[in-house]
Design a protein around this motif. Structure first.
Motif, PDB file in Angstrom:
ATOM      1  N   LYS A 170      37.367  37.092  32.519  1.00 20.18           N
ATOM      2  CA  LYS A 170      38.690  36.519  32.771  1.00 20.18           C
ATOM      3  C   LYS A 170      39.080  36.618  34.241  1.00 20.18           C
ATOM      4  CE  LYS A 170      40.767  37.409  28.193  1.00 20.18           C
ATOM      5  NZ  LYS A 170      41.877  38.104  27.485  1.00 20.18           N
ATOM      6  N   HIS A 171      38.724  37.754  34.890  1.00 18.10           N
ATOM      7  CA  HIS A 171      39.243  37.924  36.260  1.00 18.10           C
ATOM      8  C   HIS A 171      38.345  37.341  37.348  1.00 18.10           C
ATOM      9  CE1 HIS A 171      36.534  41.298  37.125  1.00 18.10           C
ATOM     10  NE2 HIS A 171      37.123  42.104  36.249  1.00 18.10           N
ATOM     11  N   ARG A 217      38.803  36.407  42.723  1.00 16.52           N
ATOM     12  CA  ARG A 217      39.616  36.899  41.620  1.00 16.52           C
ATOM     13  C   ARG A 217      40.564  35.794  41.176  1.00 16.52           C
ATOM     14  NH1 ARG A 217      43.152  40.660  43.751  1.00 16.52           N
ATOM     15  NH2 ARG A 217      44.928  39.386  43.126  1.00 16.52           N
ATOM     16  N   LYS A 218      40.553  35.485  39.884  1.00 19.61           N
ATOM     17  CA  LYS A 218      41.271  34.321  39.376  1.00 19.61           C
ATOM     18  C   LYS A 218      42.657  34.649  38.840  1.00 19.61           C
ATOM     19  CE  LYS A 218      37.930  33.434  36.465  1.00 19.61           C
ATOM     20  NZ  LYS A 218      37.047  32.799  35.450  1.00 19.61           N
ATOM     21  N   VAL A 219      42.984  35.941  38.706  1.00 15.86           N
ATOM     22  CA  VAL A 219      44.240  36.325  38.061  1.00 15.86           C
ATOM     23  C   VAL A 219      44.999  37.324  38.933  1.00 15.86           C
ATOM     24  CG1 VAL A 219      43.307  35.917  35.767  1.00 15.86           C
ATOM     25  CG2 VAL A 219      43.126  38.191  36.765  1.00 15.86           C
ATOM     26  N   ASN A 248      37.807  39.339  47.366  1.00 11.20           N
ATOM     27  CA  ASN A 248      38.817  39.182  46.309  1.00 11.20           C
ATOM     28  C   ASN A 248      39.276  37.738  46.145  1.00 11.20           C
ATOM     29  OD1 ASN A 248      40.433  38.771  48.530  1.00 11.20           O
ATOM     30  ND2 ASN A 248      41.698  40.589  48.239  1.00 11.20           N
ATOM     31  N   LYS A 300      42.254  42.943  32.618  1.00 11.42           N
ATOM     32  CA  LYS A 300      41.451  41.884  32.004  1.00 11.42           C
ATOM     33  C   LYS A 300      39.965  42.121  32.242  1.00 11.42           C
ATOM     34  CE  LYS A 300      45.183  38.521  32.356  1.00 11.42           C
ATOM     35  NZ  LYS A 300      45.647  37.226  32.860  1.00 11.42           N
ATOM     36  N   GLU A 321      50.326  34.971  34.461  1.00 13.28           N
ATOM     37  CA  GLU A 321      49.798  33.838  35.232  1.00 13.28           C
ATOM     38  C   GLU A 321      50.756  32.650  35.162  1.00 13.28           C
ATOM     39  OE1 GLU A 321      47.219  34.862  36.913  1.00 13.28           O
ATOM     40  OE2 GLU A 321      47.279  36.660  35.665  1.00 13.28           O
ATOM     41  N   THR A 361      43.938  44.413  36.879  1.00  8.03           N
ATOM     42  CA  THR A 361      44.420  43.197  36.214  1.00  8.03           C
ATOM     43  C   THR A 361      44.648  43.366  34.719  1.00  8.03           C
ATOM     44  OG1 THR A 361      42.162  42.415  35.797  1.00  8.03           O
ATOM     45  CG2 THR A 361      43.206  41.738  37.883  1.00  8.03           C
ATOM     46  N   THR A 391      38.590  45.875  39.442  1.00  8.20           N
ATOM     47  CA  THR A 391      39.380  44.654  39.257  1.00  8.20           C
ATOM     48  C   THR A 391      39.941  44.595  37.844  1.00  8.20           C
ATOM     49  OG1 THR A 391      37.954  43.536  40.869  1.00  8.20           O
ATOM     50  CG2 THR A 391      39.361  42.145  39.508  1.00  8.20           C
ATOM     51  N   SER A 392      39.176  45.065  36.856  1.00  2.10           N
ATOM     52  CA  SER A 392      39.706  45.140  35.485  1.00  2.10           C
ATOM     53  C   SER A 392      40.859  46.131  35.401  1.00  2.10           C
ATOM     54  CB  SER A 392      38.595  45.544  34.512  1.00  2.10           C
ATOM     55  OG  SER A 392      37.693  44.481  34.297  1.00  2.10           O
ATOM     56  N   ALA A 409      46.789  40.686  40.169  1.00  2.00           N
ATOM     57  CA  ALA A 409      46.657  42.130  40.067  1.00  2.00           C
ATOM     58  C   ALA A 409      48.048  42.750  39.988  1.00  2.00           C
ATOM     59  CB  ALA A 409      45.881  42.677  41.254  1.00  2.00           C
TER      60      ALA A 409
END
Length: 852
Positions: free
Chosen positions: A66-67, A90-92, A87, A62, A378, A60, A56-57, A94
């Protein structure tokens, strides 16, 4: 102008240490072609090295805090059970969400985590796709949400391979002696079943990926293969050379699995190359490596540290890229996982988010690209294909994914007690998050989590060790001692780790001799332990024993040739020894392994200055300053380098001087403590040791302090008038504990804080008042003791909240009983050339008149 296309291939746990020997033997011809036609390098991982967080990093740019992805599992939305990570947390955005917003068509296959599939403008096949949950003679449905668009789910289901479809012809390349395998033994059944699953799973992913690349329109394809990681966890222990604890029969049966696994991946890589043209950029990466040789752990802990299999991971994955505009047959240094997303965006001529934590790998390009930025992706409005926050999910999911995580040892079997399983998952994910904060140097946030975890479970050594590390990095040595004492109390074994922790504690308390005794014990108990010699070398360096430091770092690098910290420490030691060529080599190795290391760039700049390479020296200091803007030492060096005597850049020098004045805080040395705690004695020691005193001589020596008070009247008014502080400069000043809270934030403080038994302090004060005929009553002042206790607690709180204050706690009785050792602690703390013999001679035990 041709359309830009990028194929991003993920090989979980791919490692150059395994790949290169196979390339040299001709076992991986497609990888050899890739290497010759592009740029390769190490790819530094993140902490913790757990795949869902790492991939995920990668996607993204991040860090995990953060993610939002913090582990392998998570509570279900209703909080009543546990499931594999989705997923939806996941806040941000990709890469595929960002590309969708710019009109690019993306397809993503098997990314971890990618369930449920996101509604992007292309195909997404989730990481639940390939898992076979039923016997071959039963229907094998996929969980809802496995494929987007949903109408293609049945089509892609037919492209999967079931493990039981594999024949001897498929398996014998992995286990050439498979015909001799006794399949009646449960262990062999388990290993064979695992092997079949791994092969079938990655073949299913490859089948879907090749179909999409060949038949769909696309700009970006991201495909993730987890097989190398799974091969490693299941079979790396059988890889040559044979480990002593592995039976010969098992070794002979399974020792070809890793080699065959890589060769199979090379075949799949070759097929992908056939499906793309020369105008397509291909990038191959792994999230971490996998120890293939002597660094393989013999056994994994089963009860203490979560996700113990990650101990088999090595800190460097692989990076390989080829395509139009990319250099050929070159290496890139200092690449990390967080650099992938910014580099991909640059390949598509898109700006990089300033809130991304990585950098563009500009050195891979034939011509340095123009790098543009925006504050954050974002903030870019419009449909991007992410799930809505209120997405309703079907919990009738495929349990095979969860079972595989259990089989690999990443998570515990939740069993029947679902509430306990939910609590355990929350605990694990909080621990993983704390490690991510530590990796990002966000120690305050990590401490908040770890203090809570350790308070609830003192027997969990991993919590205590990492909490102690946070306290070490924030110079909270009293708290460090508390944690170490708790670990010693709850740990029955006399382990090297305990001795290292105690040694570090003594280092923080400036008890150097005691520290080295502990490090020697650790060394004797575990002479071949990875990274132990690195820590010992760092301690020798703190003692300025440079020859011993170099020896220790070299020993560590014999055990682990990819230990970045050992190269860094060795480079600094060589630099201090004046061996600048050797220092430059070691520091370049450190930077090559981990580019995002301000310390490595700083000391490399210092080394280059001594080698009279002033231009590159300035470049190194500028890089260090960009990574650590508060590192004013960089500005000092750069101002020197930009002087007309060297590089003659007056404009930049003027900028740096302005920044320096804004950032720099003058240092002040303070002796503090409660009245009658030994502060005058410490001031006397500093004076005789060679320091100037900030004193006005108004208060003369008397029977209470025969050797003098060393005070200044202006200090008493500190709460309302701080102007005198500008006159202190390099002198030592005595300020009682209660007034420390009034110190302004414009200075950095080194405080020697005297500690004495409160009853002794109060008795001494009572005796002093009696001698001055000011004692009103002979009763013990209990309320005064309580007030002093509160004052001391306020000092601890002030220290925690004041990053510019560093306190050395010195016990009064220790000075009386062992003045030489305490004088050495003070000298080390202040980093000044003080006369130890003169300091020691000051101490007069006969003046210790009030004893408890």
């Amino acid at each position: 102008m041709k359309k830009k296309k990028l194929l991003l291939i993920g090989w979980d746990a791919g490692d150059w240490k395994s790949i290169m020997p196979m390339v040299d033997k001709g076992f991986m011809p497609n990888m050899e072609k890739f290497i010759n036609e592009g740029v390769i390098g190490n790819l530094a991982t993140l902490e913790p090295p757990l795949s869902p967080m790492l991939w995920t990093s990668i996607a993204t740019g991040k860090r995990p805090y953060k993610h939002g992805i913090h582990g392998f599992t998570e509570p279900t939305p209703d909080g009543k059970n546990v499931r594999p990570v989705h997923n939806t947390n996941r806040k941000v955005k990709a890469l595929w969400n960002i590309l969708m917003q710019k009109g690019y068509k993306s397809h993503v296959i098997g990314w971890w985590p990618s369930h449920p599939a996101e509604p992007i403008n292309g195909t997404m096949i989730s990481n639940f796709y390939q898992k076979a949950s039923k016997p071959i003679n039963e229907p094998w449905p996929m969980p809802k949400g496995t494929v987007h668009p949903a109408e293609k789910q049945d089509f892609y289901a037919k492209l999967r391979l079931h493990p039981d479809e594999l024949t001897e012809a498929h398996l014998l390349p992995f286990i050439p002696k498979g015909a001799e395998l006794d399949q009646t033994k449960p262990q062999n059944q388990s290993r064979l079943g695992s092997l079949k699953k791994i092969i079938a799973d990655c073949t299913s992913i490859h089948s879907a990926a090749t179909y999409i690349i060949e038949n769909e329109e696309w700009d970006f394809v991201g495909v993730y293969y987890d097989a190398i990681d799974h091969f490693g966890h299941g079979f790396m222990k059988f890889n040559p050379p044979r480990m002593a604890h592995i039976p010969e029969s098992d070794y002979e049966m399974w020792n070809n699995v890793i080699t065959a696994g890589y060769r199979y991946h090379d075949m799949m890589l070759g097929r992908l190359f056939q499906l793309v043209d020369e105008d397509t950029t291909v990038m191959l990466i792994s999230d971490h490596g996998f120890h293939p040789g002597d660094l393989r752990p013999k056994f994994l802990p089963t009860k203490d540290d979560h996700a113990a299999p990650a101990l088999e991971h090595s800190p460097y994955g692989i990076f390989c890229i080829k395509g139009p505009g990319i250099q050929k047959d070159e290496r890139v240094y200092g690449a990390g996982l967080l650099d992938i997303a910014p580099t991909v965006l640059t390949l598509f001529d898109l700006p990089v988010g300033e809130d991304m934590d990585g950098k563009v790998l500009a050195d891979i390009f034939e011509n340095t690209p123009e790098i543009n930025t925006i504050p954050s992706w974002e903030e870019v409005p419009g449909e991007c294909g992410m799930h809505p926050k209120d997405l309703e999910e079907d919990e009738e999911e495929n349990a095979e994914v969860m079972q595989q995580l259990i089989d690999l040892g990443y998570v515990e079997d939740p069993g029947e007690n679902k509430a306990a399983a939910v609590a355990k998952t929350k605990e694990m994910n909080a621990y993983f998050l704390s490690r991510a904060y530590m990796d990002g140097r966000q120690y305050k946030e990590a401490i908040e989590i770890l203090e809570d975890l350790f308070a609830k479970n003192k027997r969990k050594r991993a919590y205590g060790i990492r909490l102690a590390t946070c306290y070490q990095n924030t110079n909270q040595w009293p708290k460090y001692r508390t944690v170490v004492e708790a670990l010693v109390e709850t740990t029955l074994e006399d382990t090297p780790t305990i001795h290292m922790l105690k040694g570090t504690m003594y280092m923080g308390e400036r008890k150097m001799r005691s520290a080295m005794k502990e490090f020697k014990k650790a060394e004797e108990m575990a002479p071949d332990t990875p990274h132990l010699y690195q820590q010992i070398g760092q301690r020798y360096a703190m003692l300025k024993q440079w020859d011993d430091a170099v020896r220790a770092f070299k020993k560590d690098l014999e055990i682990d040739p990819e230990n970045q910290q050992a190269y860094l420490g060795m480079g600094i030691a060589y630099l201090r020894k004046g061996q600048h060529e050797e220092a430059a080599d070691a520091l370049l190795d450190a930077i090559g392994l981990l580019y995002n290391s301000p310390s490595a760039h700083f000391h490399f700049g210092e080394t280059l200055y001594h080698l009279k390479d002033y231009k590159r020296s300035a470049e190194a200091f500028e890089v260090a300053l960009s990574m650590a803007p508060n590192l004013n030492a960089c500005r000092k060096w750069l101002m020197k380098l930009y002087d007309e005597k060297f590089l003659n850049n007056p404009e930049r020098k003027a900028e740096l001087l302005k920044e320096f004045k804004e950032k720099e805080k003058p240092e002040m040395i303070i002796v503090s403590g409660l009245p009658r705690s030994g502060t005058s004695m410490m001031m006397q020691m500093l004076h005789k040791g060679g320091m100037e005193m900030f004193t006005d001589g108004e208060r003369e020596a008397d029977d209470n302090n025969p050797k003098g008070y060393y005070e200044h009247e202006a200090v008493k008014a500190l709460a309302r008038d701080k102007s005198f502080l500008s006159e202190v400069n390099d002198k030592a000043v005595k300020i009682i504990a209660q007034l420390l809270l009034h110190l302004p934030s414009k200075y950095r403080y080194k405080v020697i804080f005297m500690e004495r038994e409160l009853k002794e302090v109060i008795n001494s004060q009572q005796s002093m008042l009696k001698r001055l005929n000011k004692l009103k009553e002979n009763e013990y002042p209990v309320t005064l003791q309580k007030a002093f206790e509160e004052s001391l607690q306020k000092i601890k709180t002030w220290e925690e909240k004041n990053p510019d204050a560093e306190i050395l706690y010195v016990k009064h009785r220790d000075v009386i009983q062992n003045p030489e050792e305490q004088a050495e602690r003070v000298k080390t703390f202040l980093d000044k050339d003080l006369d130890l013999a003169a300091m020691t001679a000051v101490v007069d035990p006969s003046l210790h008149r009030e004893k408890v």
